[in-house]
Design a protein around this motif. Structure first.
Motif, PDB file in Angstrom:
ATOM      1  N   UNK A  71       3.276  10.516  -9.364  1.00 53.83           N
ATOM      2  CA  UNK A  71       2.534  10.804 -10.595  1.00 53.83           C
ATOM      3  C   UNK A  71       1.961  12.210 -10.562  1.00 53.83           C
ATOM      4  N   UNK A  72       1.393  12.607  -9.427  1.00 49.42           N
ATOM      5  CA  UNK A  72       0.830  13.957  -9.292  1.00 49.42           C
ATOM      6  C   UNK A  72       1.932  15.004  -9.425  1.00 49.42           C
ATOM      7  N   UNK A  73       3.117  14.714  -8.894  1.00 53.28           N
ATOM      8  CA  UNK A  73       4.218  15.673  -8.944  1.00 53.28           C
ATOM      9  C   UNK A  73       4.859  15.729 -10.333  1.00 53.28           C
ATOM     10  N   UNK A  74       5.066  14.586 -10.987  1.00 51.50           N
ATOM     11  CA  UNK A  74       5.842  14.523 -12.219  1.00 51.50           C
ATOM     12  C   UNK A  74       5.041  14.685 -13.502  1.00 51.50           C
ATOM     13  N   UNK A  75       3.793  14.276 -13.526  1.00 49.51           N
ATOM     14  CA  UNK A  75       3.009  14.325 -14.761  1.00 49.51           C
ATOM     15  C   UNK A  75       2.327  15.685 -14.871  1.00 49.51           C
ATOM     16  N   UNK A  76       2.541  16.408 -15.990  1.00 53.56           N
ATOM     17  CA  UNK A  76       1.923  17.726 -16.146  1.00 53.56           C
ATOM     18  C   UNK A  76       0.394  17.638 -16.143  1.00 53.56           C
ATOM     19  N   UNK A  77      -0.250  18.724 -15.727  1.00 55.03           N
ATOM     20  CA  UNK A  77      -1.715  18.758 -15.648  1.00 55.03           C
ATOM     21  C   UNK A  77      -2.378  18.663 -17.016  1.00 55.03           C
ATOM     22  N   UNK A  78      -1.683  19.110 -18.078  1.00 53.28           N
ATOM     23  CA  UNK A  78      -2.300  19.097 -19.407  1.00 53.28           C
ATOM     24  C   UNK A  78      -2.035  17.793 -20.170  1.00 53.28           C
TER      25      UNK A  78
ATOM     26  N   UNK B 206       0.839  -1.199   0.000  1.00 58.78           N
ATOM     27  CA  UNK B 206       0.000   0.000   0.000  1.00 58.78           C
ATOM     28  C   UNK B 206       0.875   1.250   0.000  1.00 58.78           C
ATOM     29  N   UNK B 207       1.986   1.225   0.751  1.00 63.29           N
ATOM     30  CA  UNK B 207       2.909   2.365   0.768  1.00 63.29           C
ATOM     31  C   UNK B 207       3.524   2.617  -0.595  1.00 63.29           C
ATOM     32  N   UNK B 208       3.896   1.560  -1.293  1.00 68.10           N
ATOM     33  CA  UNK B 208       4.467   1.696  -2.634  1.00 68.10           C
ATOM     34  C   UNK B 208       3.441   2.307  -3.582  1.00 68.10           C
ATOM     35  N   UNK B 209       2.195   1.866  -3.509  1.00 69.37           N
ATOM     36  CA  UNK B 209       1.135   2.424  -4.361  1.00 69.37           C
ATOM     37  C   UNK B 209       0.946   3.902  -4.063  1.00 69.37           C
ATOM     38  N   UNK B 210       0.925   4.281  -2.798  1.00 71.93           N
ATOM     39  CA  UNK B 210       0.759   5.694  -2.421  1.00 71.93           C
ATOM     40  C   UNK B 210       1.928   6.520  -2.944  1.00 71.93           C
ATOM     41  N   UNK B 211       3.150   6.011  -2.819  1.00 73.77           N
ATOM     42  CA  UNK B 211       4.321   6.737  -3.313  1.00 73.77           C
ATOM     43  C   UNK B 211       4.227   6.928  -4.826  1.00 73.77           C
ATOM     44  N   UNK B 212       3.818   5.902  -5.546  1.00 74.74           N
ATOM     45  CA  UNK B 212       3.668   6.008  -7.006  1.00 74.74           C
ATOM     46  C   UNK B 212       2.627   7.056  -7.365  1.00 74.74           C
ATOM     47  N   UNK B 213       1.496   7.057  -6.682  1.00 76.44           N
ATOM     48  CA  UNK B 213       0.445   8.038  -6.970  1.00 76.44           C
ATOM     49  C   UNK B 213       0.906   9.456  -6.660  1.00 76.44           C
ATOM     50  N   UNK B 214       1.626   9.639  -5.589  1.00 75.80           N
ATOM     51  CA  UNK B 214       2.140  10.977  -5.245  1.00 75.80           C
ATOM     52  C   UNK B 214       3.154  11.427  -6.290  1.00 75.80           C
TER      53      UNK B 214
END
Length: 162
Positions: free
Chosen positions: A23-30, A13-21
């Motif tokens: 993704x929010x930081x690295x992937x542009x909003x557009x 679960x920690x690994x999944x949360x880290x990946x999601x965080x």
């Protein structure tokens, strides 16, 4: 007592949360599929204008036909008819402004890319007539005996004084 089950579950679960965080930081909003759906795949809406300014590297056989109708007619109904001109001559990006941008490659290596004898016929590539370049007249260029635009036709012989 059941820590051997919960501990790996918390780690996963920690690994999944880290990946999601991340993704929010690295992937542009557009970044996404936008209004055209999956037709053009994933892309950034913000750099569409940049991509429109990139010149096309490859043209089509129709582009070549405009000036080289004789070669087009030769190749159209030959076994090489499904091959695009740029597969052998390279990209036509700067042609005809720079005629030297397209190569006329007479090397055996170019022909052997498709005509090397394959020991299996399970694919369409295996059904192409092939040769062993080490034994099939290795001392001469293929175009000496074969006309590449229509291999069923004999090559045009040049005059000695030309």
């Amino acid at each position: 007592m059941m820590s051997h089950v919960w501990r790996p579950l918390f780690v996963a679960a920690g690994v999944v949360v880290v990946i999601l965080v991340l993704r929010v930081i690295l992937v542009p909003n557009d970044f996404g599929i936008h209004e055209r759906g999956y037709m053009y795949g994933w892309h950034r809406k913000g750099n569409e204008a940049d991509w429109k300014n990139i010149s096309v590297k490859y043209r089509t056989t129709e582009y070549c036909r405009q000036c080289h109708r004789d070669k087009y007619e030769d190749i159209r109904n030959s076994p090489h008819g499904s091959i695009m001109c740029e597969n052998c001559h390279g990209p036509a990006m700067n042609h005809p402004q720079d005629p030297r941008s397209l190569e006329i490659n007479r090397s055996r290596a170019l022909c052997v890319r498709c005509h090397f004898k394959l020991p299996y016929s399970a694919s369409r590539r295996g059904s192409i007539k092939g040769i062993n370049p080490a034994t099939h007249h290795p001392e001469v260029e293929c175009v000496l005996c074969h006309y590449p635009h229509n291999p069923l036709r004999a090559p045009v012989k040049k005059e000695a004084n030309q």
